[in-house]
Design an enzyme around this catalytic site. Structure first.
Site, PDB file in Angstrom:
ATOM      1  N   GLU A  80      27.816  43.122  34.194  1.00 16.22           N
ATOM      2  CA  GLU A  80      29.132  43.072  33.525  1.00 16.22           C
ATOM      3  C   GLU A  80      30.108  41.676  33.890  1.00 16.22           C
ATOM      4  O   GLU A  80      30.456  41.084  33.143  1.00 16.22           O
ATOM      5  CB  GLU A  80      30.087  44.174  33.895  1.00 16.22           C
ATOM      6  CG  GLU A  80      29.379  45.605  33.485  1.00 16.22           C
ATOM      7  CD  GLU A  80      29.448  45.814  32.160  1.00 16.22           C
ATOM      8  OE1 GLU A  80      30.027  44.895  31.295  1.00 16.22           O
ATOM      9  OE2 GLU A  80      28.623  46.461  31.531  1.00 16.22           O
ATOM     10  N   ARG A 103      14.963  39.234  34.741  1.00 13.23           N
ATOM     11  CA  ARG A 103      13.581  40.208  34.253  1.00 13.23           C
ATOM     12  C   ARG A 103      13.319  40.337  32.978  1.00 13.23           C
ATOM     13  O   ARG A 103      12.153  40.760  32.620  1.00 13.23           O
ATOM     14  CB  ARG A 103      13.448  41.403  35.002  1.00 13.23           C
ATOM     15  CG  ARG A 103      14.683  42.351  34.807  1.00 13.23           C
ATOM     16  CD  ARG A 103      14.610  43.649  35.373  1.00 13.23           C
ATOM     17  NE  ARG A 103      15.515  44.485  34.963  1.00 13.23           N
ATOM     18  CZ  ARG A 103      15.307  45.488  33.921  1.00 13.23           C
ATOM     19  NH1 ARG A 103      14.131  45.351  33.496  1.00 13.23           N
ATOM     20  NH2 ARG A 103      16.271  46.206  33.602  1.00 13.23           N
ATOM     21  N   ARG A 104      14.242  39.963  32.144  1.00 15.99           N
ATOM     22  CA  ARG A 104      13.903  40.034  30.774  1.00 15.99           C
ATOM     23  C   ARG A 104      14.777  38.956  29.932  1.00 15.99           C
ATOM     24  O   ARG A 104      15.978  38.552  30.467  1.00 15.99           O
ATOM     25  CB  ARG A 104      14.437  41.513  30.336  1.00 15.99           C
ATOM     26  CG  ARG A 104      15.623  41.891  30.289  1.00 15.99           C
ATOM     27  CD  ARG A 104      15.871  43.302  29.966  1.00 15.99           C
ATOM     28  NE  ARG A 104      17.207  43.947  30.198  1.00 15.99           N
ATOM     29  CZ  ARG A 104      18.414  43.402  29.459  1.00 15.99           C
ATOM     30  NH1 ARG A 104      18.190  43.075  28.211  1.00 15.99           N
ATOM     31  NH2 ARG A 104      19.583  44.022  29.825  1.00 15.99           N
ATOM     32  N   LEU A 146      23.813  39.447  40.895  1.00 18.59           N
ATOM     33  CA  LEU A 146      22.723  40.450  40.979  1.00 18.59           C
ATOM     34  C   LEU A 146      23.538  42.071  41.814  1.00 18.59           C
ATOM     35  O   LEU A 146      24.312  41.971  42.595  1.00 18.59           O
ATOM     36  CB  LEU A 146      21.800  40.177  41.870  1.00 18.59           C
ATOM     37  CG  LEU A 146      20.761  39.146  41.115  1.00 18.59           C
ATOM     38  CD1 LEU A 146      19.789  38.762  42.394  1.00 18.59           C
ATOM     39  CD2 LEU A 146      20.048  39.869  40.122  1.00 18.59           C
ATOM     40  N   TYR A 197      27.241  51.058  51.035  1.00 22.28           N
ATOM     41  CA  TYR A 197      27.590  49.972  50.105  1.00 22.28           C
ATOM     42  C   TYR A 197      28.028  49.133  50.714  1.00 22.28           C
ATOM     43  O   TYR A 197      27.664  48.011  50.519  1.00 22.28           O
ATOM     44  CB  TYR A 197      28.317  50.755  49.220  1.00 22.28           C
ATOM     45  CG  TYR A 197      28.802  50.032  47.859  1.00 22.28           C
ATOM     46  CD1 TYR A 197      28.063  49.723  46.893  1.00 22.28           C
ATOM     47  CD2 TYR A 197      30.188  48.854  47.920  1.00 22.28           C
ATOM     48  CE1 TYR A 197      28.336  48.988  45.711  1.00 22.28           C
ATOM     49  CE2 TYR A 197      30.442  48.204  46.940  1.00 22.28           C
ATOM     50  CZ  TYR A 197      29.614  48.321  45.535  1.00 22.28           C
ATOM     51  OH  TYR A 197      29.976  47.318  44.950  1.00 22.28           O
ATOM     52  N   LYS A 201      26.198  45.208  51.338  1.00 22.89           N
ATOM     53  CA  LYS A 201      26.869  43.956  50.734  1.00 22.89           C
ATOM     54  C   LYS A 201      27.121  42.978  51.746  1.00 22.89           C
ATOM     55  O   LYS A 201      27.028  41.657  51.688  1.00 22.89           O
ATOM     56  CB  LYS A 201      28.206  44.254  50.182  1.00 22.89           C
ATOM     57  CG  LYS A 201      28.143  44.872  48.813  1.00 22.89           C
ATOM     58  CD  LYS A 201      27.314  44.164  47.689  1.00 22.89           C
ATOM     59  CE  LYS A 201      27.287  45.130  46.275  1.00 22.89           C
ATOM     60  NZ  LYS A 201      26.811  44.300  45.424  1.00 22.89           N
ATOM     61  N   LEU A 224      36.378  46.479  39.631  1.00 24.50           N
ATOM     62  CA  LEU A 224      36.201  45.735  38.150  1.00 24.50           C
ATOM     63  C   LEU A 224      36.697  46.567  36.961  1.00 24.50           C
ATOM     64  O   LEU A 224      36.111  47.603  36.888  1.00 24.50           O
ATOM     65  CB  LEU A 224      34.722  45.382  38.316  1.00 24.50           C
ATOM     66  CG  LEU A 224      34.010  44.610  39.423  1.00 24.50           C
ATOM     67  CD1 LEU A 224      32.569  44.261  39.135  1.00 24.50           C
ATOM     68  CD2 LEU A 224      34.885  43.183  39.352  1.00 24.50           C
ATOM     69  N   ARG A 232      30.564  55.938  32.746  1.00 28.16           N
ATOM     70  CA  ARG A 232      30.225  57.002  33.858  1.00 28.16           C
ATOM     71  C   ARG A 232      31.639  57.828  34.368  1.00 28.16           C
ATOM     72  O   ARG A 232      32.691  57.318  34.058  1.00 28.16           O
ATOM     73  CB  ARG A 232      30.029  56.176  35.311  1.00 28.16           C
ATOM     74  CG  ARG A 232      28.526  55.354  34.987  1.00 28.16           C
ATOM     75  CD  ARG A 232      28.354  54.382  36.073  1.00 28.16           C
ATOM     76  NE  ARG A 232      26.782  53.931  35.849  1.00 28.16           N
ATOM     77  CZ  ARG A 232      26.565  52.907  36.841  1.00 28.16           C
ATOM     78  NH1 ARG A 232      27.528  52.450  37.554  1.00 28.16           N
ATOM     79  NH2 ARG A 232      25.467  52.402  36.337  1.00 28.16           N
TER      80      ARG A 232
END
Length: 295
Positions: A80, A103-104, A146, A197, A201, A224, A232
């Protein structure tokens, strides 16, 4: 998995070459004041909202930085924050080239993404040091967005993405000549925390700092806010609770993802002698031009 930005809970909330000042103002403009309405009883028409005031110092900093012809890469461009960052980089045009490492491949159809030299490099984050050293060479500035979640990747997967992938990418960036490493983490990051978490970080922050870049900028946004594709339940609840907070106290604990993106760009083009800077949620909102520095 590797490029989904989750540095904090995320909730819903020209093809022609632009003149330097035009491109700069897309990112440098500060937040507008509310439009005042004239009393309809007097017959007066409703005036247009005032134009956004421009931070002239930032405009000049962007123009000077643009003249340097520096290159940047973005890690986590599908997350995001990463998505907004790429968009704002295309608007600002402050880098001569922007490389997306992920990765793509990402399909960009909007003409906006054709306005800069945008390249994509596909990597396997589990084999960065053995196979992708060359992909990290030749850039001056790195933006790392990331991240994943424990719910999506599990405990070990979360630690792999939010710590290992981040730190391993930073190592290759340093070896490849990167001078300024920008890292998005989260409000409350703390390497000594008992909770997974903030501890993960915080450890990522510490281990990136130990690499001794010329400059490390760590962004710690609060909750955010964005229009997230992947909905979610708990995040939708947080969104409802955050609305009044965002309105009355925008610097307290919320940050639109676009504000984080603008803050990263604005900070990157502004000279700073500090080797390491940790930017709070309030700092981010001020850098983005969302609020007056005195608030």
């Amino acid at each position: 998995m590797a490029e989904t930005q989750e540095s904090a809970p995320v909730v819903a909330a020209d093809s022609n070459e632009a003149k330097p000042s035009e491109a700069t103002q897309n990112t440098a403009a500060a937040a507008p004041a509310e439009a005042a309405k004239e009393d309809t009883a007097t017959g007066g028409a409703t005036p247009e909202a005032p134009k956004k005031p421009v931070n002239q110092a930032l405009v000049e900093a962007m123009e000077k930085f643009r003249a340097l012809g520096q290159k940047a890469y973005v890690l986590g461009a599908t997350g995001e924050v990463g998505k907004e960052l790429v968009k704002e980089l295309c608007k600002a045009k402050v880098f001569s080239k922007v490389i997306l490492i992920g990765r793509r491949e990402i399909k960009y159809e909007d003409d906006l993404y054709k306005e800069i030299d945008l390249e994509q490099k596909i990597v396997n984050f589990d084999e960065l040091e053995s196979k992708h050293e060359e992909d990290f060479k030749g850039c001056d500035v790195a933006f790392c967005c990331l991240g994943t979640t424990k719910g999506k990747a599990g405990v070990e997967g979360f630690k792999k993405v939010d710590h290992d992938y981040v730190v391993n990418s930073a190592k290759l960036a340093k070896a490849g000549g990167c001078k300024h490493f920008n890292l998005v983490t989260s409000q409350g990051s703390n390497k000594n925390s008992y909770f997974l978490y903030p501890k993960t970080k915080g450890l990522a922050e510490e281990h990136v700092q130990e690499l001794s870049f010329q400059r490390v900028s760590i962004y710690r946004p609060g909750l955010l806010l964005c229009d997230r594709e992947e909905k979610r339940f708990f995040e939708s609840v947080f969104h409802k609770l955050a609305k009044p907070l965002e309105y009355f106290m925008p610097t307290a604990g919320t940050a639109p993802t676009v504000s984080v993106a603008k803050a990263m760009i604005n900070n990157s083009v502004t000279p700073n002698d500090k080797a390491v800077e940790i930017l709070t949620n309030k700092d981010i909102r001020i850098l983005a031009g969302d609020v007056n520095p005195r608030k």
